[in-house]
Design an enzyme around this catalytic site. Sequence first.
Site, PDB file in Angstrom:
ATOM      1  N   GLN A 163      89.525   0.071 -84.205  1.00  0.00           N
ATOM      2  CA  GLN A 163      90.380  -0.113 -85.368  1.00  0.00           C
ATOM      3  C   GLN A 163      89.630  -0.882 -86.456  1.00  0.00           C
ATOM      4  O   GLN A 163      88.721  -1.669 -86.175  1.00  0.00           O
ATOM      5  CB  GLN A 163      91.667  -0.882 -85.002  1.00  0.00           C
ATOM      6  CG  GLN A 163      92.583  -0.135 -84.088  1.00  0.00           C
ATOM      7  CD  GLN A 163      92.242  -0.358 -82.617  1.00  0.00           C
ATOM      8  OE1 GLN A 163      91.213  -0.879 -82.273  1.00  0.00           O
ATOM      9  NE2 GLN A 163      93.135   0.094 -81.746  1.00  0.00           N
ATOM     10  N   THR A 164      90.017  -0.655 -87.697  1.00  0.00           N
ATOM     11  CA  THR A 164      89.363  -1.281 -88.849  1.00  0.00           C
ATOM     12  C   THR A 164      89.243  -2.791 -88.676  1.00  0.00           C
ATOM     13  O   THR A 164      88.193  -3.373 -88.965  1.00  0.00           O
ATOM     14  CB  THR A 164      90.152  -0.964 -90.140  1.00  0.00           C
ATOM     15  OG1 THR A 164      90.293   0.456 -90.245  1.00  0.00           O
ATOM     16  CG2 THR A 164      89.435  -1.494 -91.366  1.00  0.00           C
TER      17      THR A 164
END
Length: 181
Positions: A71-72
């Site tokens: 995830q970012t």
Amino acid sequence: MGGFFSGLFQSLWGAKELRVLILGLDGAGKTTILYRLQIGEVVTTIPTIGFNVESVTYNNLKFQVWDLGGQTSIRPYWRCYYANTDAVIYVVDSADRDRMGISKNELISMLEEEELKKAILLVFANKQDLEGALTPAEVSRELGLSALKSRTWQIFKTSATQGAGLEEAMEWLTNALKTRQ
């Protein structure tokens, strides 16, 4: 003389585990690949928050495999795991055309880190079973892999859920690691 003792200790206590990171954007199939390699079957996964670490033995080599969340918000922490890494398996969702640029930026940024300069790169062009998936040649072009002149790397067409391509990719990786040692 040191090589003699090193070889003797390895034969008595076994070879050291090789450190492998599995990286890629969220949803690329990293955790599915990890457990497919470890237990040989598909398991139901949820998004990885943090990491999974497992031992995987393949072709008489023992790997300590770190599957890091993609995830970012988690990607900046990947660098905390780079030390002593022998190989990186970079997993790309070949059907996610919209995020190829992001995937390329993350890959290039990671490969520029000093701690990964000697790491072998294995790219899985994953999810080849999905309609509209980019071919491995197209994924390679999107990621700019041809620019990697001073690194040992290879890309493989894979489908984690079907197990396609994983055997060939791991065979290449074990040979590349044995050649390097």
